[in-house]
Design a protein around this motif. Structure first.
Motif, mmCIF file in Angstrom:
data_model
loop_
_atom_site.group_PDB
_atom_site.id
_atom_site.type_symbol
_atom_site.label_atom_id
_atom_site.label_comp_id
_atom_site.label_asym_id
_atom_site.label_seq_id
_atom_site.Cartn_x
_atom_site.Cartn_y
_atom_site.Cartn_z
ATOM 1 N N LEU A 117 0.804 -1.218 0.000
ATOM 2 C CA LEU A 117 0.000 0.000 0.000
ATOM 3 C C LEU A 117 0.839 1.272 0.000
ATOM 4 C CD1 LEU A 117 -2.925 -0.975 2.401
ATOM 5 C CD2 LEU A 117 -2.897 -0.921 -0.112
ATOM 6 N N ARG A 120 2.785 2.518 -4.198
ATOM 7 C CA ARG A 120 1.774 2.847 -5.207
ATOM 8 C C ARG A 120 2.444 3.318 -6.497
ATOM 9 N NH1 ARG A 120 -0.010 5.078 -0.318
ATOM 10 N NH2 ARG A 120 0.674 7.158 -0.955
ATOM 11 N N CYS A 121 1.777 3.061 -7.605
ATOM 12 C CA CYS A 121 2.306 3.482 -8.904
ATOM 13 C C CYS A 121 1.144 3.856 -9.809
ATOM 14 C CB CYS A 121 3.148 2.363 -9.534
ATOM 15 S SG CYS A 121 2.197 0.874 -9.995
ATOM 16 N N ALA A 154 -4.550 3.405 -11.414
ATOM 17 C CA ALA A 154 -3.921 3.237 -10.109
ATOM 18 C C ALA A 154 -3.375 1.825 -10.018
ATOM 19 C CB ALA A 154 -4.940 3.491 -9.000
ATOM 20 N N LEU A 156 -0.300 -0.983 -7.828
ATOM 21 C CA LEU A 156 0.657 -1.303 -6.775
ATOM 22 C C LEU A 156 1.780 -2.109 -7.413
ATOM 23 C CD1 LEU A 156 -1.815 -2.542 -3.985
ATOM 24 C CD2 LEU A 156 -0.853 -0.237 -4.223
ATOM 25 N N TRP A 192 -1.143 10.577 -4.912
ATOM 26 C CA TRP A 192 -1.183 9.122 -4.999
ATOM 27 C C TRP A 192 0.224 8.527 -4.955
ATOM 28 C CZ3 TRP A 192 -4.139 5.046 -4.389
ATOM 29 C CH2 TRP A 192 -3.746 3.819 -4.929
ATOM 30 N N PHE A 199 -2.263 5.132 3.190
ATOM 31 C CA PHE A 199 -3.334 4.698 2.294
ATOM 32 C C PHE A 199 -4.666 5.359 2.630
ATOM 33 C CE2 PHE A 199 -6.669 1.585 1.078
ATOM 34 C CZ PHE A 199 -6.542 1.728 -0.292
ATOM 35 N N ARG A 203 -7.165 6.758 -0.369
ATOM 36 C CA ARG A 203 -8.138 5.766 -0.836
ATOM 37 C C ARG A 203 -9.316 6.412 -1.556
ATOM 38 N NH1 ARG A 203 -10.177 1.846 2.450
ATOM 39 N NH2 ARG A 203 -8.600 1.917 4.087
#
Length: 237
Positions: A117, A120-121, A154, A156, A192, A199, A203
């Motif tokens: 979490l 993120r990418c 979005a 991970l 982000w 997170f 979110r």
């Protein structure tokens, strides 16, 4: 879900549209390819026929773009707007196939995703595909933003692999599929990607794009009779 998407093949256009420098990722991919050729003895026979650097860069980019399917290498955007490549799909020892999607609603409840979490990418695309069910038939449907602008899914990542996060669909395309990739808008990109943000602070960004900026057409019928175009579509990028 999202099991197939497309990324524009024009490297220069892609870099200009998203203001991203692909130099590092292109050089790394080219270097890895050259190393593989050296190992199997092919490189020495081809040095005299190598393409100019610009052509080689474009060829390398094309290996990371076009239609992307699970386990393919894909471009991801990391903190600091740095581009890198990852394999699409997380390897899980208890599963026979990689996990290509992660549900936004339960990310922090799943042991596979909880450790990621803060990794993120963003995964850039210019369209994605869903299959609309019609009885026993399935119709492949291409979904895009206006004029095929880039969209940022979005995701991970774990340093080697990446997964696309999905959410409930925009109402306008809910008749096609009950999930869609979660799209990060331009005002949320920095937030982000920033690993300082927990997170819980990001979110709320995991949602569909507004109805009025979506377009779609079924691939198995003439586009002119099935494409949905609107003059009031806005530019997200």
């Amino acid at each position: 879900m999202c099991s197939q998407y497309q990324l524009i093949n024009d490297m220069n256009a892609f870099q200009a549209q998203l203001a991203i420098d692909l130099s590092d990722i292109i050089r790394k991919e080219a270097s890895d390819f050259a190393a593989d050729r050296d190992l199997d003895g092919r490189d020495a026979d081809r040095r005299d026929t190598e393409k100019p650097l610009e052509d080689a860069d474009q060829a390398t980019f094309e290996s990371l773009s076009g239609i992307r399917r699970p386990t393919d290498p894909v471009i991801v955007i990391l903190p600091g707007q740095k581009a890198a490549s990852r394999r699409w799909g997380l390897s899980v020892s208890t599963l026979n196939a990689p996990l290509i999607n992660a549900r936004a609603e339960t990310l922090d409840q799943k042991p596979t995703f909880r450790p990621l979490l803060d990794r993120r990418c963003l995964i850039p695309a210019t369209s994605w595909f869903e299959w609309r069910k019609d009885g026993r038939l399935k119709h492949k449907t291409r979904i895009t933003l206006p004029d095929h602008q880039p969209v940022l899914f979005a995701g991970l990542e774990n340093g080697r692999e990446a997964v696309i996060i999905t959410c409930a669909p925009a109402q306008a395309i809910s008749h096609i599929h009950d999930r869609m990739p979660a799209v990060i808008g331009p005002n949320h990109i920095a937030g982000w990607l920033d690993p300082v943000n927990g997170f819980d602070a990001v979110r709320h960004m995991l949602g569909p794009v507004p109805n009025h900026v979506l377009d779609w057409c079924e691939e198995d019928v003439p586009e002119k009779t099935n494409s949905r175009k609107r003059k009031d579509q806005i530019n997200l990028f």
